[in-house]
Design an enzyme around this catalytic site. Structure first.
Site, PDB file in Angstrom:
ATOM      1  CG  HIS A 163    -162.816   7.811  34.781  1.00 42.83           C
ATOM      2  ND1 HIS A 163    -164.155   7.135  34.490  1.00 42.83           N
ATOM      3  CD2 HIS A 163    -161.913   8.357  33.852  1.00 42.83           C
ATOM      4  CE1 HIS A 163    -164.447   7.585  32.852  1.00 42.83           C
ATOM      5  NE2 HIS A 163    -162.890   7.940  33.037  1.00 42.83           N
ATOM      6  CG  ASP A 215    -164.117   7.860  28.893  1.00 41.87           C
ATOM      7  OD1 ASP A 215    -163.932   7.704  29.771  1.00 41.87           O
ATOM      8  OD2 ASP A 215    -164.711   9.136  28.634  1.00 41.87           O
ATOM      9  CD  GLU A 272    -162.474  11.605  34.343  1.00 42.04           C
ATOM     10  OE1 GLU A 272    -161.889  11.880  33.641  1.00 42.04           O
ATOM     11  OE2 GLU A 272    -163.004  11.596  33.667  1.00 42.04           O
ATOM     12  CD  GLU A 273    -166.042  11.021  32.166  1.00 42.63           C
ATOM     13  OE1 GLU A 273    -166.445  11.992  31.406  1.00 42.63           O
ATOM     14  OE2 GLU A 273    -166.064  10.092  31.198  1.00 42.63           O
ATOM     15  CG  ASP A 280    -159.957   8.548  31.258  1.00 41.17           C
ATOM     16  OD1 ASP A 280    -160.593   8.303  30.662  1.00 41.17           O
ATOM     17  OD2 ASP A 280    -159.978   9.806  32.333  1.00 41.17           O
ATOM     18  CG  HIS A 304    -167.910  11.078  27.401  1.00 46.06           C
ATOM     19  ND1 HIS A 304    -167.915  12.394  27.717  1.00 46.06           N
ATOM     20  CD2 HIS A 304    -167.096  10.385  27.355  1.00 46.06           C
ATOM     21  CE1 HIS A 304    -167.276  12.127  28.125  1.00 46.06           C
ATOM     22  NE2 HIS A 304    -166.608  10.619  27.602  1.00 46.06           N
TER      23      HIS A 304
HETATM   24 ZN   LIG Z   1    -162.857   9.215  30.991  1.00 44.99          ZN
END
Ligand SMILES: [Zn+2]
Length: 362
Positions: free
Chosen positions: A70, A184, A216-217, A239, A325
């Site tokens: 992603h 990420d 994706e998130e 990922d 994140h």
């Molecule tokens: Zn991810």
């Protein structure tokens, strides 16, 4: 190895320096196109923006394989603007507010102009005692762009829905670990690009599609749309995953520098055991470090990819990361290189016969 580490770090740095909030992934797409630009590689797009890259002379038969990473990253959008011109926020993806408070924020106005500001907070000197030991929540978060009024914010074309990105310096730590925001999943995108460039001149016996997925998130949405177009027999989600090797983290197997982490299970997917076996054996054969783990939180594009084409043999290949994140994520370049090595070997080996014998349900 040093040269490989530096090269991978430079690639990661390029992708991590891009702001690509969910729904606004185009700059990542542009970079991916630029860095894989070759007459041997073509691309298509799906209807919500995922990019699908493949060899121009790709075989017309053989198993169809989708490798998805992603492109989007977590952040915020502006929920509303206070009378004093400060911005209240709505979250895109999952962020622990504590990790952004006091750091630099980037806000894009309606014309795409970039503004620098602060994720604000009340200074400890004037913070009420009872609030000191409380964890701040989303409702406590705001951005200070130095405006004096709501009107000033509006005059600068900051509006409801304006996007907000996290920031963090990018650097190589202890000659092995890349540190950056949006690790990420730009780490996954860097690996995807590396594999495309490694195989573009090779004769494969399968039809391989490399996909940069969107959104994706916020719910694996680009995986859902791209898998409908590609209809794969085999799917790999590439990922990052949480690393457990830090002070006070709950016990877990994944750690930085240990190689490719093959996910067995998460909340959305029980990975294909035949495919897991196949990759474990491949790792052994070529001396690539690979280990299995069970995720204790999170999910990946695999949750959608498994439903493609009446059911797809699906796995997740994970790149362990510290501080997901947040403004500064950390990945080992050795793990990214190992993941690229393993997937490359897989693509060079897999053909219809191997698929029918080891992976397909008969
Ligand atoms: Zn991810």
């Amino acid at each position: 190895m040093k040269k490989e580490i530096n090269n991978m770090y430079e690639t990661v740095k390029k992708y991590c320096s891009i702001d690509g909030l969910s729904r606004y992934e185009e700059k990542v797409v542009d970079e991916l196109k630029k860095l894989t630009n070759d007459k041997k590689i073509q691309y298509e797009r799906d209807g919500i923006g995922s990019i699908i890259l493949f060899q121009s002379d790709k075989p017309k038969s053989g198993p169809v394989i989708q490798i998805a990473a992603h492109m989007d990253e977590v952040g915020f959008i502006v929920q509303d603007i206070t009378d004093k011109g400060q911005l209240r926020l709505s979250m895109i993806g999952g962020i622990w507010p504590l990790t952004v408070i006091g750091t630099k924020a980037i806000v894009y106005n309606a014309e795409g102009k970039k503004y620098e500001g602060v994720f604000g907070h009340t200074s400890i000197h004037i913070l009420e005692l009872e609030k000191r030991n409380k964890v701040p929540e989303l409702k406590d978060l705001y951005i200070d762009l130095g405006f004096k009024s709501k009107k000033e914010a509006e005059d600068n074309l900051i509006e409801i829905g304006s996007r907000v990105c996290l920031t963090g310096d990018c650097f190589l730590m202890n000659n092995e670990y890349a540190v950056a925001k949006a690790m990420d999943n730009r780490a996954g995108i860097a690996v995807l690009e590396e594999i495309i460039n490694r195989i573009k001149n090779k004769k494969l016996k399968s039809q391989v599609y490399f996909v940069g997925t969107v959104q994706e998130e916020v719910g694996t949405r680009g995986a859902k749309t791209s898998v409908q177009k590609i209809k794969p027999n085999i799917a790999i989600a590439l990922d990052t995953c949480a690393s457990h090797d830090t002070y006070q983290a709950i016990p877990g197997i994944q750690e930085l520098g240990k190689g490719v982490a093959l996910r067995i299970k998460d909340m959305g997917t029980l990975m294909d055991p035949k495919l897991i076996d196949y990759l474990m054996k491949l790792g052994k054969e070529y001396n690539i470090p690979v280990y299995k783990y069970v995720a204790q939180g999170g999910g990946t594009d695999a949750a959608e990819l498994q439903y493609g084409n009446g059911g797809t043999a699906t796995i997740t290949i994970s790149l362990p990361q510290r501080y997901l994140h947040s403004p500064l994520g950390v990945c080992s370049m050795k793990d990214l290189i190992a993941a690229a090595d393993l997937i490359e070997k897989f693509l060079l080996k897999i053909d219809q016969k191997e698929f029918d014998k080891y992976i397909k349900y008969n």
